[in-house]
Design a protein around this motif. Structure first.
Motif, PDB file in Angstrom:
ATOM      1  N   ILE A  37       0.613  -1.181  -0.021  1.00 46.04           N
ATOM      2  CA  ILE A  37      -0.018   0.087   0.222  1.00 46.04           C
ATOM      3  C   ILE A  37       0.341   1.417   0.198  1.00 46.04           C
ATOM      4  CG2 ILE A  37      -1.929   1.037   1.311  1.00 46.04           C
ATOM      5  CD1 ILE A  37      -2.749  -1.971   2.001  1.00 46.04           C
TER       6      ILE A  37
ATOM      7  N   ASN B 177       1.109   3.659  -3.813  1.00 39.93           N
ATOM      8  CA  ASN B 177       0.096   4.478  -3.513  1.00 39.93           C
ATOM      9  C   ASN B 177       1.415   5.726  -3.191  1.00 39.93           C
ATOM     10  OD1 ASN B 177      -2.746   3.102  -4.219  1.00 39.93           O
ATOM     11  ND2 ASN B 177      -2.060   2.337  -2.390  1.00 39.93           N
TER      12      ASN B 177
ATOM     13  N   VAL C  92      -6.905   4.707   1.068  1.00 41.60           N
ATOM     14  CA  VAL C  92      -5.387   4.423   1.084  1.00 41.60           C
ATOM     15  C   VAL C  92      -4.606   4.630   2.894  1.00 41.60           C
ATOM     16  CG1 VAL C  92      -2.642   4.322   0.480  1.00 41.60           C
ATOM     17  CG2 VAL C  92      -5.109   4.577  -0.707  1.00 41.60           C
TER      18      VAL C  92
END
Length: 637
Positions: free
Chosen positions: A126, A130, A184
């Motif tokens: 993640i 991102n 996120v």
């Protein structure tokens, strides 16, 4: 690090991975009594956890190895987190019953290790995948760190609600990018909460620090801020250093608006459950970049060989730090980031010292100016123009300068002759603001130096014109800049009176003999001889004055008009009376042409054409009307 890992506000837990000893938490002993769980419930909880954890074991499932849990199914990801949390509670329960050799505890430990490896991988993915949605600019658009921390994490959703629906509702008021960023961040917080609560804070923190520190370091580098030593900066040409200063000013603006602000918001949100972990992470991520950024002005302030205009770049840097001080103090509020605050504070101190030193150098440069070349035509001296350009630019930094020199002792009057002060015993300057006193003093030093330069003129009248011109330029620059608000109307009025005094002295010395050439009473009866002599004397004195003054310069249009009007009012009026009353007294038309060479209009026109100058530093040499009247004027002998 263990103290950080176990300082979470959640229920303390124990470590179970890679040789960690299983030790009970006293808090958990009292908070999860055995009676709440039947044997079947324990078995069922472990079985439920095993089902989802083993599904996502990358070592046994090819699907799990190439697929992201959080991207594949957010609902299943939340179920995974919930199962890990339930498994943690069961482990505490089993430990509290001193069931260290219980096969169920061994199985639970094994499942927990697998789950933590999965969450580590998810956390890393993640963060790394991102970067665009977690860039500081996207994160910093969130309204505040408080609102960011207050947002519910996905781990708080139970089976009855849809996480996607909740996030979509919250995202109605923010952009699509911010919505993804928010999602996120919530995923990261869910994982961090779970790992910290399970005793795996160290692994979580390690991943976070490595990835996010690279964001800060890369951002600082892209903004053009690099590590340099004092010796490197001292060796730089000023043009190069000034370019780096301009880069730094932009870097501060961007970094405080987005880079550090966004990182602090992100860190506060992801590790909201632990103040100590939050502080440790942000300190390790930002400390190096922050000290590098805010340490640069101190290095610049220490440079020794720089041009006078360095002061403006120094003031720009001081402004940048002082205007961002509240944000600096807030973002780097942790004790562990105090080194960044101290770097910024040290820079402010050094920059203020540099400003004072540069102001002293400027004053010294005025006093030491040794040029003895006289300005043709009594025009503006280069020192006057340079000094006033310098001071008007300084006036644009009034608030900053006032802060820097507020406690700077006023200059000692003993450095200038007492004659330059209107009232040497007056204490008025003591009550004036330090900024006003300092600027007024620098102008006084300039005027004193100009007074000395005026003495080099052999023609005393020209020296007074020189003083009038240069003081008028000073006043004009004061009136049209922020200096007006620093010095005040009283200062302007007092110095305008001095200009008038200089102009009157010039007029008296340059044109006095022309005034004296006219009879005291031009209307009194005269013989033809007396009339001829009066006109002859006027012609000679006016021609001499004109040829001497035609190269004089008065750059300021207002002052030029005032001088010409003053001379014309006295001269043309008196000459007109002589002309009207005694032109015919001279004799016939031939005699009149010989002795009366100027009409009153001619005199006025010649005066109108004065003071534009005939040298390169002045204005146009003359107007067209001069040539039409010059036939009356004889060349100087």
């Amino acid at each position: 690090m263990r103290s950080l890992c176990f300082s979470s506000s959640r229920t303390p837990s124990f470590s179970i991975s890679r040789g960690r000893s299983v030790s009970p938490s006293r808090t958990s002993l009292s908070s999860t009594p055995r009676r709440r769980f039947s044997e079947s419930m324990i078995e069922q909880t472990i079985d439920t956890a095993a089902t989802i954890i083993m599904k996502w074991d990358a070592e046994t499932s090819a699907y799990a190895k190439v697929t992201s849990l959080f991207y594949e199914s957010k609902r299943e990801a939340m179920q995974f987190i919930k199962s890990v949390n339930d498994l943690q509670k069961i482990m505490h329960l089993l430990v509290s019953e001193e069931s260290g050799s219980d096969l169920r505890l061994v199985r639970a430990q094994h499942l927990m290790q697998i789950a933590m490896k999965r969450l580590q991988k998810e956390f890393y993915q993640i963060l790394s995948m991102n970067r665009a949605h977690l860039d500081p600019e996207s994160v910093s658009t969130r309204s505040s760190r408080t609102s960011a921390s207050a947002r519910s994490s996905l781990s708080d959703f139970d089976d009855d609600g849809s996480p996607e629906d909740e996030i979509r509702a919250a995202g109605d008021s923010i952009s699509e990018v911010e919505e993804v960023s928010s999602m996120v961040m919530s995923d990261l917080k869910s994982i961090a909460d779970c790992m910290i609560g399970s005793g795996y804070a160290k692994e979580c923190i390690h991943i976070y620090k490595i990835i996010r520190k690279s964001i800060i370091d890369e951002g600082i580098y892209k903004l053009g801020v690099e590590k340099m030593s004092s010796s490197q900066i001292n060796k730089m040409d000023w043009d190069v250093l000034e370019f780096k200063i301009k880069n730094w000013l932009e870097a501060v603006r961007i970094s405080m608006k987005t880079l550090f602000t966004g990182e602090r918001i992100l860190c506060d949100h992801v590790f909201a459950t632990s103040d100590s972990i939050r502080e440790s992470c942000f300190a390790d991520i930002s400390k190096e970049g922050g000290t590098l950024l805010f340490g640069f002005p101190e290095l610049v302030a220490k440079t020794k060989k720089s041009p006078p205009e360095k002061i403006f770049r120094v003031l720009d840097m001081y402004t940048a730090v002082s205007e961002n001080w509240q944000e600096i103090d807030t973002i780097f509020s942790f004790e562990s980031t105090s080194v960044v605050r101290q770097a910024a504070l040290n820079s402010l101190i050094r920059l203020s010292e540099s400003v004072r030193s540069l102001l002293a150098d400027f004053e010294s440069a005025i006093q030491k100016d040794s040029s003895k070349a006289m300005v043709p035509g009594g025009g503006l001296h280069a020192l006057t123009m340079y000094s006033m350009n310098y001071l008007t630019l300084l006036a644009d930094y009034t608030n900053i300068l006032a802060d820097i020199i507020s406690d700077w002792p006023p200059p000692a009057k003993s450095s200038l002759p007492e004659s330059y002060f209107d009232s040497p015993e007056s204490d008025e300057s003591q009550a004036a603001p330090a900024m006003s006193v300092r600027i007024a003093w620098l102008i006084l030093v300039l005027l004193c130096k100009l007074d000395g330069k005026a003495k080099h003129y052999k023609d005393v009248s020209l020296s007074y014109l020189f003083l009038a011109n240069n003081l008028q330029h000073v006043i004009s620059r004061v009136r049209t800049s922020n200096l007006r608000y620093i010095l005040g109307e009283e200062w302007i009025t007092k110095h305008e009176a001095k200009v008038r005094q200089f102009s009157a002295n010039y007029e008296r010395l340059a044109w006095g003999h022309v005034f004296d050439s006219l009879p005291v009473n031009p209307t009194a009866p005269m013989t033809a001889g007396q009339a001829k002599e009066s006109f002859r004397k006027f012609n000679t004195s006016f021609e001499d004055a004109y040829w001497k003054q035609r190269s004089c310069i008065v750059p300021d249009g207002k002052l030029r008009d005032e001088i010409k009007v003053s001379i014309g009012r006295k001269l043309v009026t008196a000459y007109r009376e002589l002309y009207n009353n005694h032109k015919s007294t001279v004799g016939d038309e031939r005699a009149a042409r010989l002795f009366v060479r100027f009409s009153p209009e001619d005199v006025g026109n010649y005066l109108s054409d004065l003071f534009f100058g005939t040298v390169s530093s002045g204005g146009s040499s003359s107007s067209s009307s001069t040539s039409s009247h010059r036939r009356h004027m004889r060349s100087p002998r």
